[in-house]
Enzyme design. Sequence first.
Site, PDB file in Angstrom:
ATOM      1  N   LEU A   1       0.824  -1.212   0.000  1.00  0.00           N
ATOM      2  CA  LEU A   1       0.000   0.000   0.000  1.00  0.00           C
ATOM      3  C   LEU A   1       0.858   1.263   0.000  1.00  0.00           C
ATOM      4  CD1 LEU A   1      -2.799  -1.060   2.498  1.00  0.00           C
ATOM      5  CD2 LEU A   1      -2.974  -0.864   0.002  1.00  0.00           C
ATOM      6  N   ARG A  17       2.044   1.722  -3.510  1.00  0.00           N
ATOM      7  CA  ARG A  17       0.958   2.115  -4.411  1.00  0.00           C
ATOM      8  C   ARG A  17       0.536   3.565  -4.197  1.00  0.00           C
ATOM      9  NH1 ARG A  17      -4.926  -0.403  -3.839  1.00  0.00           N
ATOM     10  NH2 ARG A  17      -5.084   1.355  -2.452  1.00  0.00           N
ATOM     11  N   GLU A  18       0.548   4.012  -2.951  1.00  0.00           N
ATOM     12  CA  GLU A  18       0.083   5.359  -2.611  1.00  0.00           C
ATOM     13  C   GLU A  18       1.248   6.348  -2.493  1.00  0.00           C
ATOM     14  OE1 GLU A  18      -3.088   5.911  -2.726  1.00  0.00           O
ATOM     15  OE2 GLU A  18      -3.604   3.792  -2.886  1.00  0.00           O
ATOM     16  N   LYS A  19       2.312   6.106  -3.227  1.00  0.00           N
ATOM     17  CA  LYS A  19       3.547   6.884  -3.083  1.00  0.00           C
ATOM     18  C   LYS A  19       3.471   8.297  -3.648  1.00  0.00           C
ATOM     19  CE  LYS A  19       5.567   5.151  -7.342  1.00  0.00           C
ATOM     20  NZ  LYS A  19       4.915   3.981  -7.820  1.00  0.00           N
ATOM     21  N   TYR A  35       0.743  10.620  -1.116  1.00  0.00           N
ATOM     22  CA  TYR A  35      -0.123  10.156  -0.037  1.00  0.00           C
ATOM     23  C   TYR A  35       0.694   9.791   1.196  1.00  0.00           C
ATOM     24  CZ  TYR A  35      -4.033   9.941  -3.287  1.00  0.00           C
ATOM     25  OH  TYR A  35      -5.013  10.269  -4.180  1.00  0.00           O
TER      26      TYR A  35
END
Length: 146
Positions: A56, A59-61, A64
Amino acid sequence: SRHGSIDGWARRFWQGSHDHRGTPDDPGRVVTLIEAPGERCDGVAFLVEPSVFDHLDFREKNGYERVGVDIRFDDDVVAGVMYRAAEQNHAFLGPAPIHEIATHIERSSGPSGTNRDYVLELAGALRDRGFFDAHVFEVEAELLAT
């Protein structure tokens, strides 16, 4: 997974997507959660193993960050984690009129597909679960009108 909500937060298409629904030269617009006193954001909460956060976080780099939050269920409130893109991040696009947001989304596409599909799929998923999100549905309506 369970349906839950977080108080004081709202979805907004204010975050740029350079790596999923847009490109570095032409970022798309994806949702982030913004502080919104008096509002409630409905969604789905997942119980995950700690190792899942490696995936996660990757993916949310794109701007976020993980933030602790209380998640309200019908019968309980539990401490949880959400991802949000704060205003200070490099990819934050910020607010704009709904028509401008929809026009931006309509032209954007990236490795994960079109930005338009992202909005329509999100709106459909919210509706299928019985959730109402005025901002998401306004952007969806604007896209469908074009």
